[in-house]
Design an enzyme around this catalytic site. Structure first.
Site, PDB file in Angstrom:
ATOM      1  N   THR A 114       0.863  -1.183   0.000  1.00  0.00           N
ATOM      2  CA  THR A 114       0.000   0.000   0.000  1.00  0.00           C
ATOM      3  C   THR A 114       0.892   1.223   0.000  1.00  0.00           C
ATOM      4  OG1 THR A 114      -1.817  -1.003   1.200  1.00  0.00           O
ATOM      5  CG2 THR A 114      -1.545   1.351   1.499  1.00  0.00           C
ATOM      6  N   ARG A 150     -14.612  -6.600   1.388  1.00  0.00           N
ATOM      7  CA  ARG A 150     -13.719  -6.341   2.528  1.00  0.00           C
ATOM      8  C   ARG A 150     -13.026  -4.972   2.377  1.00  0.00           C
ATOM      9  NH1 ARG A 150      -8.004  -5.070   3.107  1.00  0.00           N
ATOM     10  NH2 ARG A 150      -7.378  -5.700   5.183  1.00  0.00           N
ATOM     11  N   GLY A 201     -10.030  -2.570   4.264  1.00  0.00           N
ATOM     12  CA  GLY A 201      -8.986  -2.509   5.281  1.00  0.00           C
ATOM     13  C   GLY A 201      -8.959  -1.123   5.902  1.00  0.00           C
ATOM     14  N   ASP A 202      -7.809  -0.784   6.429  1.00  0.00           N
ATOM     15  CA  ASP A 202      -7.646   0.513   7.093  1.00  0.00           C
ATOM     16  C   ASP A 202      -7.462   1.670   6.124  1.00  0.00           C
ATOM     17  OD1 ASP A 202      -5.184  -0.829   6.356  1.00  0.00           O
ATOM     18  OD2 ASP A 202      -4.113   0.783   7.365  1.00  0.00           O
ATOM     19  N   GLY A 261       0.036  -2.554   6.066  1.00  0.00           N
ATOM     20  CA  GLY A 261       0.012  -3.841   6.744  1.00  0.00           C
ATOM     21  C   GLY A 261      -1.402  -4.336   6.951  1.00  0.00           C
ATOM     22  N   GLY A 284      -4.725  -4.487   7.660  1.00  0.00           N
ATOM     23  CA  GLY A 284      -5.637  -3.384   7.930  1.00  0.00           C
ATOM     24  C   GLY A 284      -6.549  -3.609   9.118  1.00  0.00           C
TER      25      GLY A 284
HETATM   26  N1  ASP Z   1      -3.351  -1.899   4.773  1.00  0.00           N
HETATM   27  C1  ASP Z   1      -3.811  -2.539   3.582  1.00  0.00           C
HETATM   28  C2  ASP Z   1      -5.132  -3.190   3.848  1.00  0.00           C
HETATM   29  O1  ASP Z   1      -5.289  -3.833   4.882  1.00  0.00           O
HETATM   30  C3  ASP Z   1      -2.889  -3.582   3.035  1.00  0.00           C
HETATM   31  C4  ASP Z   1      -1.425  -3.246   2.935  1.00  0.00           C
HETATM   32  O2  ASP Z   1      -0.939  -2.252   3.449  1.00  0.00           O
HETATM   33  O3  ASP Z   1      -0.733  -4.041   2.294  1.00  0.00           O
HETATM   34  O4  ASP Z   1      -5.995  -3.137   3.010  1.00  0.00           O
END
Ligand code: ASP
Length: 340
Positions: free
Chosen positions: A200, A228, A230-231, A252, A254
Site C-alpha cells: 500500500t 472487505r 482494510g484501514d 500492513g 488493515g
Molecule cells: N493496509 C492494507 C489493507 O489492509 C494492506 C497493505 O498495506 O498491504 O488493506
C-alpha cells in the site's frame, strides 16, 4: 508481482541505492524546507512525483495527491487497477486524503477507476461528505469526468489469481504456505526471503509553508473477501493529519490497524510529546500486546511526520522501508521493528 519485481519495474535512484540501509535514527533530526515520506520502495518514485509540486513551492495537499498517483499508474500487486483482485476476481480500490485543516475525503470498494486518490480529493472538495463507497463512488467519479476503465486484470494479476484459484484458500493472515509462495502469497501480508512485505502506498508531507497533508491508496489485501475494506480508506486508521501536531499513515494488516485507530493514535502520541518514531512504536506495542502469539502472523508499519518536519517509523517485523525526500536528500530508510 512481488516486491522484488516491483523494484525491477522502476529504477532506484543512485542516491537512494547508495543510502539504502541508512538507519532510522539517522533521519530523526529536524529538517528544514519541504519533506515528503512514503511507504515501501515504491515510495521513492512516488516522492519524485510529490516533489514536482513541493520543489516548485506547491502545497502539501497537491503533492501527496500527485505523489501517490505515480504508484496508481504503475503495475504492482497492491495499488491501482493492475493490482491483485478480490477472491471473486475483481479489483476494488480504496483511498483517502487529508489536509492540515481536517478536510478529508475517501473512496472505498471503487471499481474501474484509475486514480482513486483523485476521486477521494473530489469527495473532500465537492461533496458535503467524507466517504463514498462502491457503485456510488464510481457514479460520482464518472460524473466528475473520470473515465470508466475496462474490467480487465493485468497480466501479473491474472497469473497470481490463477495460482490462488488452485487452492482458493481463504485465510487472511500469513501462514507457512504463503511464505513458501515467496511473494505476496494468497494475501497481501506475506514474507519474501524472511522479510515482511505489503505495498500500500501511504504518503505524508509538509510544504514550505509548514502545512501538512497525507494520502493513502491501495487495492487492499489480495484475494480478499468481496466487500472487505482494510484501514487504508478509513480516516484515523490508514491516515490521519492534524495540522497542529503531525501526520501518520499505515501499511500492513488493515484489520489490526483499524482496531487501534492506528494513524490517529500515532498522531495523539505525538500530541502528548512523543517524537514520530516513538509515537509509531507506542502504537505498534499496543497491537503486539493485543495480538499475543498471533502477532507473528501479521505485519503492520506506521510512518509519521511532526509539525517540525521530523520523520519516524516503526513496524512489527523487519523488512519495512520508507522513502524520504527533502531539499537535500532522497533515501530509502529501513525502519526499526519490534521483532528483528
Ligand atoms: N493496509 C492494507 C489493507 O489492509 C494492506 C497493505 O498495506 O498491504 O488493506
Amino acid at each position: 508481482m512481488n516486491r522484488k519485481s516491483f523494484l525491477k519495474v522502476g529504477a532506484l535512484t543512485g542516491v537512494a541505492t547508495a543510502m539504502l540501509g541508512r538507519t532510522a535514527a539517522q533521519s530523526a533530526t529536524k529538517l528544514s524546507g519541504p519533506v515528503v515520506v512514503s511507504t515501501w520502495d515504491a515510495g521513492l518514485r512516488a516522492n519524485k512525483g510529490a516533489w514536482e509540486v513541493l520543489g516548485a513551492g506547491g502545497n502539501a495537499l497537491d503533492a501527496v495527491e500527485k505523489g501517490v498517483m505515480v504508484t496508481e499508474n504503475e503495475i504492482n500487486c497492491c495499488v491501482g487497477l493492475g493490482a491483485n483482485p478480490d477472491r471473486d476476481g475483481f479489483v476494488t480500490l480504496d483511498a483517502c486524503i487529508m489536509d492540515h485543516r481536517f478536510n478529508c475525503g475517501s473512496v472505498a470498494f471503487l471499481e474501474r477507476i484509475k486514480h482513486p486518490i483523485a476521486v477521494a480529493r473530489r469527495v473532500m472538495e465537492k461533496t458535503p461528505h467524507v466517504m463514498l463507497v462502491g457503485d456510488g463512488a464510481q457514479q460520482f467519479a464518472v460524473s466528475e469526468g473520470f473515465p470508466l476503465e475496462p474490467r480487465e486484470l493485468s497480466p501479473d494479476a491474472k497469473k497470481a489469481y490463477k495460482k490462488w484459484l488452485e487452492n482458493s484458500k481463504y485465510e487472511p493472515q500469513i501462514n507457512r504456505e504463503n511464505i513458501e509462495n515467496k511473494g505476496h502469497g494468497p494475501f497481501a501480508p506475506a514474507q519474501i526471503d524472511g522479510e515482511w512485505n505489503h505495498d500500500t502506498i501511504g504518503m505524508v508531507g509538509i510544504d514550505a509553508n509548514g502545512h501538512l497533508a497525507g494520502s493513502c491508496t491501495t487495492s487492499g489485501m489480495g484475494f480478499k473477501m468481496r466487500g472487505r475494506l482494510g484501514d487504508s480508506p478509513i480516516i484515523g486508521a490508514g491516515l490521519y493529519v492534524d495540522g497542529e501536531v503531525g501526520a501518520c499513515t499505515a501499511t500492513g494488516q488493515g484489520e489490526d490497524v483499524i482496531r487501534v485507530a492506528g494513524s490517529h493514535s500515532v498522531v495523539e502520541m505525538m500530541r502528548q510529546g512523543f517524537g514520530p518514531e516513538m509515537a509509531c512504536q507506542k502504537v505498534i506495542e499496543r497491537i503486539v500486546k493485543i495480538k499475543g502469539d498471533d502477532v507473528k502472523k501479521i505485519q503492520v508499519a506506521f510512518i509519521a511526520i511532526n509539525k517540525n518536519g521530523v520523520v519516524g517509523a516503526f513496524a512489527i517485523h523487519k523488512g519495512f522501508s520508507y522513502a524520504l525526500k527533502t531539499n537535500t536528500s532522497e533515501v530509502l530508510v529501513k525502519a526499526k521493528s519490534w521483532f528483528n
